[in-house]
Design a protein around this motif. Structure first.
Motif, short mmCIF file in Angstrom:
data_model
loop_
_atom_site.label_atom_id
_atom_site.label_comp_id
_atom_site.label_asym_id
_atom_site.label_seq_id
_atom_site.Cartn_x
_atom_site.Cartn_y
_atom_site.Cartn_z
N THR A 83 80.85 50.73 92.47
CA THR A 83 81.18 49.39 93.00
C THR A 83 82.36 48.76 92.28
OG1 THR A 83 79.73 48.02 91.59
CG2 THR A 83 78.72 49.03 93.55
N VAL A 84 83.03 49.50 91.40
CA VAL A 84 84.22 48.97 90.73
C VAL A 84 85.40 49.15 91.70
CG1 VAL A 84 85.74 49.15 88.74
CG2 VAL A 84 83.30 49.63 88.49
N PRO A 85 86.09 48.08 92.05
CA PRO A 85 87.20 48.20 93.01
C PRO A 85 88.30 49.13 92.49
CG PRO A 85 86.57 45.91 92.69
CD PRO A 85 85.86 46.69 91.64
N ARG A 86 88.98 49.80 93.41
CA ARG A 86 90.04 50.72 93.02
C ARG A 86 91.18 50.00 92.33
NH1 ARG A 86 91.38 53.53 98.40
NH2 ARG A 86 89.13 53.24 98.61
N GLU A 87 91.35 48.72 92.62
CA GLU A 87 92.40 47.96 91.95
C GLU A 87 92.16 47.89 90.45
OE1 GLU A 87 92.30 46.94 96.18
OE2 GLU A 87 90.77 46.95 94.62
N ALA A 90 92.27 59.34 89.98
CA ALA A 90 93.19 58.95 91.04
C ALA A 90 92.87 59.65 92.36
CB ALA A 90 94.63 59.24 90.62
N THR A 91 92.55 60.95 92.30
CA THR A 91 92.29 61.69 93.54
C THR A 91 90.91 61.39 94.13
OG1 THR A 91 91.47 63.60 92.29
CG2 THR A 91 93.82 63.55 92.84
N LEU A 92 89.99 60.95 93.29
CA LEU A 92 88.62 60.66 93.75
C LEU A 92 88.32 59.16 93.74
CD1 LEU A 92 86.71 63.49 91.83
CD2 LEU A 92 87.32 63.47 94.25
N VAL A 93 89.35 58.32 93.72
CA VAL A 93 89.14 56.89 93.49
C VAL A 93 88.25 56.26 94.55
CG1 VAL A 93 91.23 56.19 94.74
CG2 VAL A 93 90.29 54.72 92.93
#
Length: 747
Positions: free
Chosen positions: A286-290, A275-278
């Motif tokens: 390249t994986v979206p944060r969503e 979460a803190t390094l998303v």
């Protein structure tokens, strides 16, 4: 599910849905401690609370040799025994009525004879206690009847040995359990040691359940063994950015699935959380944060997007490139190690069964030299092209990709709903795409537009009437840079007399380079804006096609195409001979002799014509560079004469190399020599296909054209790339007709 007890180091079986546990994500080293190896270590340490075997005797057995019967007391009389609490037996050391008394840590006796016998015993007693303590510390299990037997019981007060001090225990397991234990977790799961990989059923169950197991874990520890402590992970040259953990196939689902994930450095210190390094993790993977933070379901991301996340990742076993993605697509399939690349084909087949998403077929390169809303015929690079050639994919014929690498550009492809497709195409009879598995392959129906009607006709170097076999297959997806434009895939449908028409993949060779975009000049995909669809609407065809079964697995190692040639041996396939014979030509291939060791002669004879082809090869750079030259001659019988009319000979050549780590090409460019020999025009098409080190198949096709003037005798050669042919009667500037005599080596 088998867990490690973080307190005892023992294996325990528990329901993961009813258990609070942590889970470890890590990259495997050269040797990871397996279930079998850890089980052997665990056997050295009996579970906590284990009782002595019946009949085991305590330390007082040391006194059994004393002739005084009262010294041979039961275990309950031992001064450290809990049985002494509240007892008042005749032999109780605290009792004043017993014959022996124990006061101040020493035995006392009521008569002189007993005192004389007790003195040596009192002197030996401290040494006996020391021996018992050492036995307990080193965990030497005394045999029944020995002095230390009772100290191995649950009631012993001596220090117990610990599995955590065993030097054979993997440091990774020891430290992972410590971290989990200190965080309050009694149970930990580690894939390397908690799965019994000698059981294929257990391994298959674990692989199919792993995404769920990581998802319901209360905490996931991602151990980055190559990241030193104390560095700033966000720095441009941080080891965190370059960690091997981000390059492995299995760690993709281990990154996405957990809700709570901590990154740990090589010394097991916390680097940060997902979460803190998303933002940094999104940049690296390249994986979206969503998707990383479960803000959106994975089902909201297209198939091409999800596959692009794994395209650059590696696995030790080729099958694991597919198996590591089962959870990403919520799919279960049996694991069959040994099937090789077919595992990825099976995964794709399961995807089309369950996921209505055609972005699965949108792999490789997109033509980007096009403006918003622009019709393809208005694209400057297509209008000004000097070469616009349809070329068949030789290594990836199927609409299914054979591996993950082609999806590397799929991260920006979005799925388009069927209702939206209906609205754009205005096809009332276009039902949702179905895939039916048959003995001929997978049957489906796709909307196709002939290439001749999509691209600028004046620039395409083939006969438009014959180009109808080349299409753009309209897919239900779009690129985010071109929202509103469906993607068209370059495909080829070979002619079929049986009605079973196979759909093969191809690409477009565009030259010169486009001036805008990514300057791709061999695209497989084209954006189809509404302007193009509207112009071509009358030519859109709903065609029933088949996606062929996967090709037979190669029996020759891929490294064979890197081996140097010792010499060159040309071969002519029987199918090629038979096809030439059906055209009226007898083929005679003569191999090199001692006088000319680098020369092959091929003679094609018919009633009217004789065609001779002299192949000469040259090897350089220790057999890693090859040049082949072919001198082609043609002649025919003169009308009403015994003499022969010969055309001027013409030469063509091929070159290839396997230098600097390159591979020999599977096939070399198709070359043409066109002769005009009255009353016919002849075109000889030649090719070479790599068969094995030092061996090539020679491919020959003869096309007979229309009438020619008897005195018009000339020859011209045309070199083309990717199998393109010359622009004249019966010669398509596309890849060779699969029914012709030119054949590929199918690996």
């Amino acid at each position: 599910m088998r867990f490690l007890d973080t307190n005892t180091g023992a294996f325990v079986e528990r329901d993961p849905k009813e258990t609070k546990y942590a889970i470890l994500s890590h990259t495997w080293g050269q040797h990871e401690q397996t279930y079998t190896e850890l089980r052997e270590i665990q056997k050295r340490y009996p579970p906590s609370g284990q009782h002595l075997e019946p009949g085991a005797r305590g330390p007082q057995c040391l006194l059994s040799s004393c002739p005084h019967a009262t010294l041979s007391s039961s275990v309950s009389s031992h001064p450290f025994s809990d049985a002494n609490k509240g007892s008042s037996s005749p032999h109780d050391p605290t009792s004043s009525t017993g014959q022996n008394a124990f006061a101040g840590g020493q035995f006392t006796s009521t008569n002189a004879e007993e005192q004389r016998l007790d003195r040596p015993l009192r002197e030996l007693w401290p040494f006996s206690l020391l021996i018992f303590a050492l036995l307990g510390y080193f965990h030497i299990s005394p045999s029944p009847g020995s002095p230390g037997a009772a100290l191995t019981s649950r009631d012993s007060r001596m220090p117990r040995p610990s599995i955590w001090d065993d030097r054979d225990l993997s440091p990774k397991i020891r430290e992972a359990c410590r971290v989990a234990r200190e965080a309050g977790y009694d149970y930990l799961w580690i894939d390397s040691c908690c799965i019994d990989k000698t059981s294929s059923s257990e391994l298959s169950e674990a692989i199919n359940s792993m995404y769920l197991w990581y998802g319901i874990a209360k905490e996931c520890y991602a151990y980055l063994a190559d990241v030193p402590p104390g560095e700033d992970p966000r720095s441009a040259d941080s080891r965190f950015r370059l960690s091997r953990w981000f390059t492995r196939g299995w760690t993709l689902q281990e990154l996405i699935s957990p809700h709570r994930l901590q990154f740990l450095s090589k010394d097991w210190e916390v680097i940060g959380t997902k979460a803190t390094l998303v933002d940094l993790v999104e940049e690296i993977t390249t994986v979206p944060r969503e998707a990383l933070l479960h803000l959106e379901s994975l089902d909201d991301f297209s198939v091409a997007q999800r596959l692009s996340w794994a395209a650059a990742r590696e696995t030790t076993r080729v099958e694991d490139r597919a198996y590591s993605l089962l959870g990403i697509f919520d799919i279960n399939i049996p694991t069959l190690y040994g099937e090789g690349e077919r595992a990825f084909r099976r995964l794709q087949e399961e995807i089309v069964r369950r996921v209505p998403d055609q972005s699965l077929f949108a792999w490789k390169r997109l033509y980007t030299d096009i403006g918003q809303g622009q019709d393809l015929v208005q694209c400057p690079s297509l209008q000004n092209a000097t070469k616009l050639v349809c070329v068949e994919e030789r290594q990836r014929l199927s609409l299914f990709s054979s591996d993950l690498e082609p999806f590397s550009e799929g991260g920006r492809i979005r799925v388009v709903s069927h209702d939206d497709i209906l609205h754009r195409l205005r096809l009332s009879d276009f039902a949702p795409t179905q895939y039916t598995f048959t003995t001929h392959g997978i049957q489906t129906q796709l909307p196709l537009i002939p290439v001749a009607h999509c691209l600028p006709r004046s620039m395409v170097e083939y006969d438009p009437n014959d180009a109808a076999r080349w299409y753009l297959a309209i897919l239900g997806c779009e690129h985010e840079d071109h929202p509103g434009a469906l993607l068209g895939r370059v495909v080829y449908v070979p002619p079929s007399k049986s009605g079973v028409e196979y759909l093969h993949c191809g690409y477009m060779h565009v030259a010169p380079l486009p001036t805008r975009g990514d300057r791709i000049y061999w695209p497989e995909l084209f954006p189809l804006w509404p302007a193009t669809l509207e112009r071509c609407r009358a030519h859109i065809e709903l065609k029933t096609v088949y996606l062929s079964h996967p090709e037979r697995a190669r029996t020759q190692p891929a490294s064979a195409r890197r081996q140097p040639h010792e010499t060159i041996d040309l071969m002519l396939r029987r199918k090629t001979r038979d096809a030439l014979l059906a055209q009226g030509y007898t083929a005679d291939l003569r191999r090199p002799d001692e006088g000319r060791p680098t020369t092959h002669h091929l003679t094609l004879s018919s009633d009217d014509y004789i065609i001779t082809i002299e192949y000469q090869h040259r090897l350089e750079d220790d057999g890693l560079r090859l040049t082949v030259e072919a001198l082609v001659k043609a002649s025919r019988s003169a009308l009403e004469s015994v003499r022969r009319i010969e055309a001027d000979p013409e030469a063509v050549s091929w070159s290839d190399h396997a230098l600097w780590g390159f591979w020999w090409n599977e096939s070399l460019d198709i070359k043409e020599v066109a002769f005009t020999l009255a009353p016919k025009e002849l075109t000889v098409r030649l090719g070479l296909i790599w068969a094995a080190p030092s061996h090539y198949f020679t491919c020959v096709d003869i096309v007979t054209g229309g009438e020619a003037d008897e005195h018009d005798i000339m020859a011209k050669s045309v070199g083309s790339e990717g199998g393109a042919l010359a622009n004249h009667d019966e010669a398509l500037l596309v890849t060779l007709d699969p029914n012709s005599t030119v054949e590929r080596l199918e690996a």
